[in-house]
Motif scaffolding. Structure first.
Motif, PDB file in Angstrom:
ATOM      1  N   LEU A  34      11.314   4.501   9.432  1.00  0.00           N
ATOM      2  CA  LEU A  34      12.130   3.889   8.383  1.00  0.00           C
ATOM      3  C   LEU A  34      12.536   2.450   8.728  1.00  0.00           C
ATOM      4  O   LEU A  34      12.905   1.673   7.853  1.00  0.00           O
ATOM      5  CB  LEU A  34      13.382   4.741   8.124  1.00  0.00           C
ATOM      6  N   LYS A  35      12.447   2.111  10.015  1.00  0.00           N
ATOM      7  CA  LYS A  35      12.816   0.748  10.410  1.00  0.00           C
ATOM      8  C   LYS A  35      11.868  -0.283   9.807  1.00  0.00           C
ATOM      9  O   LYS A  35      12.237  -1.422   9.567  1.00  0.00           O
ATOM     10  CB  LYS A  35      12.796   0.618  11.944  1.00  0.00           C
ATOM     11  N   SER A  36      10.602   0.126   9.605  1.00  0.00           N
ATOM     12  CA  SER A  36       9.638  -0.860   9.089  1.00  0.00           C
ATOM     13  C   SER A  36       8.956  -0.430   7.790  1.00  0.00           C
ATOM     14  O   SER A  36       8.287  -1.217   7.150  1.00  0.00           O
ATOM     15  CB  SER A  36       8.555  -1.120  10.148  1.00  0.00           C
ATOM     16  N   LYS A  37       9.114   0.830   7.402  1.00  0.00           N
ATOM     17  CA  LYS A  37       8.414   1.319   6.212  1.00  0.00           C
ATOM     18  C   LYS A  37       9.385   1.942   5.215  1.00  0.00           C
ATOM     19  O   LYS A  37      10.476   2.363   5.589  1.00  0.00           O
ATOM     20  CB  LYS A  37       7.375   2.387   6.620  1.00  0.00           C
ATOM     21  N   ASN A  38       8.936   2.025   3.982  1.00  0.00           N
ATOM     22  CA  ASN A  38       9.739   2.707   2.964  1.00  0.00           C
ATOM     23  C   ASN A  38       9.244   4.143   2.832  1.00  0.00           C
ATOM     24  O   ASN A  38       8.043   4.370   2.669  1.00  0.00           O
ATOM     25  CB  ASN A  38       9.572   2.024   1.610  1.00  0.00           C
ATOM     26  N   ILE A  39      10.164   5.088   2.893  1.00  0.00           N
ATOM     27  CA  ILE A  39       9.749   6.479   2.714  1.00  0.00           C
ATOM     28  C   ILE A  39      10.480   7.057   1.501  1.00  0.00           C
ATOM     29  O   ILE A  39      11.688   6.830   1.315  1.00  0.00           O
ATOM     30  CB  ILE A  39      10.037   7.313   3.987  1.00  0.00           C
ATOM     31  N   TYR A  40       9.702   7.756   0.683  1.00  0.00           N
ATOM     32  CA  TYR A  40      10.245   8.346  -0.536  1.00  0.00           C
ATOM     33  C   TYR A  40       9.982   9.844  -0.535  1.00  0.00           C
ATOM     34  O   TYR A  40       9.004  10.315   0.046  1.00  0.00           O
ATOM     35  CB  TYR A  40       9.569   7.746  -1.773  1.00  0.00           C
ATOM     36  N   ALA A  65       3.860  -2.076   8.571  1.00  0.00           N
ATOM     37  CA  ALA A  65       5.192  -2.477   8.141  1.00  0.00           C
ATOM     38  C   ALA A  65       5.162  -2.887   6.678  1.00  0.00           C
ATOM     39  O   ALA A  65       4.230  -3.565   6.244  1.00  0.00           O
ATOM     40  CB  ALA A  65       5.683  -3.633   9.002  1.00  0.00           C
ATOM     41  N   GLY A  66       6.129  -2.441   5.920  1.00  0.00           N
ATOM     42  CA  GLY A  66       6.206  -2.791   4.506  1.00  0.00           C
ATOM     43  C   GLY A  66       5.494  -1.802   3.594  1.00  0.00           C
ATOM     44  O   GLY A  66       5.684  -1.828   2.385  1.00  0.00           O
ATOM     45  N   HIS A  67       4.671  -0.945   4.166  1.00  0.00           N
ATOM     46  CA  HIS A  67       3.996   0.065   3.343  1.00  0.00           C
ATOM     47  C   HIS A  67       4.994   1.129   2.880  1.00  0.00           C
ATOM     48  O   HIS A  67       6.060   1.292   3.471  1.00  0.00           O
ATOM     49  CB  HIS A  67       2.888   0.766   4.148  1.00  0.00           C
ATOM     50  N   SER A  68       4.592   1.828   1.818  1.00  0.00           N
ATOM     51  CA  SER A  68       5.427   2.922   1.325  1.00  0.00           C
ATOM     52  C   SER A  68       4.737   4.262   1.563  1.00  0.00           C
ATOM     53  O   SER A  68       3.512   4.354   1.484  1.00  0.00           O
ATOM     54  CB  SER A  68       5.672   2.749  -0.174  1.00  0.00           C
ATOM     55  N   VAL A  69       5.559   5.258   1.863  1.00  0.00           N
ATOM     56  CA  VAL A  69       5.037   6.606   2.089  1.00  0.00           C
ATOM     57  C   VAL A  69       5.807   7.544   1.175  1.00  0.00           C
ATOM     58  O   VAL A  69       7.047   7.573   1.205  1.00  0.00           O
ATOM     59  CB  VAL A  69       5.239   7.044   3.559  1.00  0.00           C
ATOM     60  N   LEU A  70       5.075   8.302   0.363  1.00  0.00           N
ATOM     61  CA  LEU A  70       5.732   9.257  -0.531  1.00  0.00           C
ATOM     62  C   LEU A  70       5.436  10.685  -0.086  1.00  0.00           C
ATOM     63  O   LEU A  70       4.283  11.064   0.083  1.00  0.00           O
ATOM     64  CB  LEU A  70       5.240   9.076  -1.972  1.00  0.00           C
ATOM     65  N   LEU A  71       6.500  11.458   0.108  1.00  0.00           N
ATOM     66  CA  LEU A  71       6.349  12.869   0.458  1.00  0.00           C
ATOM     67  C   LEU A  71       6.503  13.695  -0.813  1.00  0.00           C
ATOM     68  O   LEU A  71       7.515  13.563  -1.512  1.00  0.00           O
ATOM     69  CB  LEU A  71       7.408  13.275   1.485  1.00  0.00           C
ATOM     70  N   PHE A  72       5.509  14.522  -1.116  1.00  0.00           N
ATOM     71  CA  PHE A  72       5.629  15.398  -2.295  1.00  0.00           C
ATOM     72  C   PHE A  72       4.954  16.731  -2.003  1.00  0.00           C
ATOM     73  O   PHE A  72       4.396  16.932  -0.928  1.00  0.00           O
ATOM     74  CB  PHE A  72       5.088  14.702  -3.553  1.00  0.00           C
ATOM     75  N   GLU A  73       5.056  17.653  -2.970  1.00  0.00           N
ATOM     76  CA  GLU A  73       4.602  19.040  -2.759  1.00  0.00           C
ATOM     77  C   GLU A  73       5.114  19.531  -1.402  1.00  0.00           C
ATOM     78  O   GLU A  73       6.264  19.292  -1.065  1.00  0.00           O
ATOM     79  CB  GLU A  73       3.081  19.135  -2.924  1.00  0.00           C
ATOM     80  N   ASP A  74       4.255  20.173  -0.583  1.00  0.00           N
ATOM     81  CA  ASP A  74       4.738  20.677   0.707  1.00  0.00           C
ATOM     82  C   ASP A  74       5.050  19.558   1.697  1.00  0.00           C
ATOM     83  O   ASP A  74       5.653  19.796   2.751  1.00  0.00           O
ATOM     84  CB  ASP A  74       3.699  21.622   1.329  1.00  0.00           C
ATOM     85  N   MET A 123       0.841  -1.195   0.000  1.00  0.00           N
ATOM     86  CA  MET A 123       0.000   0.000   0.000  1.00  0.00           C
ATOM     87  C   MET A 123       0.881   1.253   0.000  1.00  0.00           C
ATOM     88  O   MET A 123       1.892   1.302   0.684  1.00  0.00           O
ATOM     89  CB  MET A 123      -0.892  -0.025   1.252  1.00  0.00           C
ATOM     90  N   LEU A 124       0.452   2.232  -0.803  1.00  0.00           N
ATOM     91  CA  LEU A 124       1.198   3.500  -0.872  1.00  0.00           C
ATOM     92  C   LEU A 124       0.400   4.614  -0.207  1.00  0.00           C
ATOM     93  O   LEU A 124      -0.787   4.779  -0.463  1.00  0.00           O
ATOM     94  CB  LEU A 124       1.456   3.869  -2.345  1.00  0.00           C
ATOM     95  N   HIS A 125       1.063   5.361   0.653  1.00  0.00           N
ATOM     96  CA  HIS A 125       0.456   6.543   1.267  1.00  0.00           C
ATOM     97  C   HIS A 125       1.154   7.759   0.680  1.00  0.00           C
ATOM     98  O   HIS A 125       2.374   7.767   0.539  1.00  0.00           O
ATOM     99  CB  HIS A 125       0.684   6.539   2.780  1.00  0.00           C
ATOM    100  N   THR A 126       0.387   8.790   0.342  1.00  0.00           N
ATOM    101  CA  THR A 126       1.042  10.007  -0.129  1.00  0.00           C
ATOM    102  C   THR A 126       0.679  11.168   0.793  1.00  0.00           C
ATOM    103  O   THR A 126      -0.436  11.255   1.300  1.00  0.00           O
ATOM    104  CB  THR A 126       0.636  10.359  -1.572  1.00  0.00           C
ATOM    105  N   ILE A 127       1.659  12.031   0.987  1.00  0.00           N
ATOM    106  CA  ILE A 127       1.502  13.193   1.869  1.00  0.00           C
ATOM    107  C   ILE A 127       1.920  14.430   1.075  1.00  0.00           C
ATOM    108  O   ILE A 127       3.054  14.497   0.583  1.00  0.00           O
ATOM    109  CB  ILE A 127       2.462  13.088   3.084  1.00  0.00           C
ATOM    110  N   ASN A 128       1.032  15.396   0.958  1.00  0.00           N
ATOM    111  CA  ASN A 128       1.409  16.595   0.201  1.00  0.00           C
ATOM    112  C   ASN A 128       1.302  17.892   1.005  1.00  0.00           C
ATOM    113  O   ASN A 128       1.274  18.977   0.446  1.00  0.00           O
ATOM    114  CB  ASN A 128       0.585  16.701  -1.095  1.00  0.00           C
TER     115      ASN A 128
END
Lengths: 140, 111, 100
Positions: C52-58, C24-33, C1-6
């Motif tokens: 970051l220990k359990s999730k992927n952050i981009y 755990a294992g989910h991805s989080v993408l930071l974009f815009e603000d 699952m991907l979470h996005t934060i703007n």
């Protein structure tokens, strides 16, 4: 709808009512979406829990100058929207309990139309699981 | 902006013929709106119109047709809570047309 | 699952709430603000490091650069992506939750 593919939809509500349009917009989308016979759940997190606060009192001519759409949540049961999850931690940090929320109910067709509560107060892990089970998550 | 004249007063309608202001509604207004669709309101029509206005007052929405049918069945009896009965009264759609006569907005969830 | 934060974590609590519910294992993408949450020295650094220990952050590089922020100041472990990488993330995940 082709082949009646039932998808799981979760509406995540995180904003207080009235101050912004998110809460009302979400509610309207839920009601419109209810026409499509999908598997719908609602989650109330953070300030979103304030949407379900009982005793809201406002009208177009007084108070917040908006209609009291909190009454509309009471109709959700009629629309077969009866899976409503409220984040316990969000209630706790706002000094709220289940008693502060409106009593949202539905009639269970499979149980002699008995009236049942639509609201479940759940913990973080339960909401995390719920999110993961969805086909579509809509945030408001 | 279209208007209708009710008891000598101009009342505003939106582009789909619904009253723009809830408070402008009156029985006379309902009769005029029905007249536009060549319908003379009978007691059966009024029963549904009153039901809708009460529903709106309680829930702040005009119910979708599925919800309306079910709720009418519960309140007014199974012989009335069905599409056939309601469509005979309101051929353009029991939710859409009856809400218009009842002075409510177009039902949420009505597409 | 991907979470996005703007949105900036200093403006709303979306980032904190997202990290609370992301598994755990989910991805989080930071974009815009949302990219303002990706840097060393902010009060969110330990939260990010922990996640970051359990999730992927981009973090989306064009949005970092647009705001005059430096990619070399991004918290270690956060992966940088371009628009193509963003698209790949949305395609690779069955569900996307766009936190507001």
């Amino acid at each position: 709808m082709e082949d009646e593919v039932i998808k799981k939809f979760l509406y995540v509500n995180r904003k207080a009512p009235y101050g912004t349009i998110y809460a009302l917009e979400s509610l309207e989308v839920v009601l419109i979406g209810a026409a499509f016979d999908q598997d719908v759940s609602l989650a109330f997190i953070d300030d979103g829990v304030y949407q379900l606060k009982k005793d809201q009192k406002t009208s177009v001519d007084s108070g917040a100058g908006m209609k009291n759409f909190s009454k509309t949540y009471l109709a959700l049961g009629d629309y077969d929207v009866n899976k409503i999850y409220v984040d316990k931690a969000s209630l706790d940090e706002r000094g709220l309990t289940a008693d502060d929320l409106m009593e949202l109910v539905y009639e269970d067709e499979d149980d002699d139309y008995k009236e049942k509560s639509s609201i479940s107060i759940v913990n973080q892990e339960e909401i995390a699981q719920l999110m993961e089970q969805q086909d579509v998550v809509l945030s408001f | 902006m279209a208007t209708i004249e009710v008891n000598g007063k101009a009342v505003e309608l939106d582009e789909e013929g619904y009253l723009t202001e809830l408070k402008d509604w009156s029985k006379e207004a309902a009769a005029i709106l029905a007249g536009q669709d060549d319908i003379e309101l009978s007691d059966s029509h009024w029963e549904v119109i009153k039901f809708l206005r009460d529903y709106y007052d309680e829930y702040q929405i005009a119910p979708a047709v599925r919800v309306l049918t079910k709720a009418i069945g519960k309140k007014l009896g199974k012989d009335k809570g069905n599409s056939k009965y309601l469509y005979e009264l309101f051929p353009y759609g029991p939710a859409k047309q009856a809400c218009r006569f009842a002075g409510l907005p177009k039902p949420t969830g009505c597409i | 699952m991907l979470h996005t934060i703007n949105k900036s974590p200093f403006e709303t609590n979306s980032l904190e709430t997202c990290l609370r519910f992301a598994r755990a294992g989910h991805s989080v993408l930071l974009f815009e603000d949302g990219i303002y949450g990706a840097f060393k020295g902010t009060r969110f650094e330990s939260l990010i490091t922990d996640s970051l220990k359990s999730k992927n952050i981009y973090v989306l590089v064009p949005d970092v650069e647009a705001r005059g922020m430096r990619t070399d100041n991004v918290i270690d472990g956060i992966k940088t992506v371009d628009y193509a990488g963003f698209v790949d993330l949305t395609v690779d995940n069955k569900t996307v939750q766009a936190w507001l």
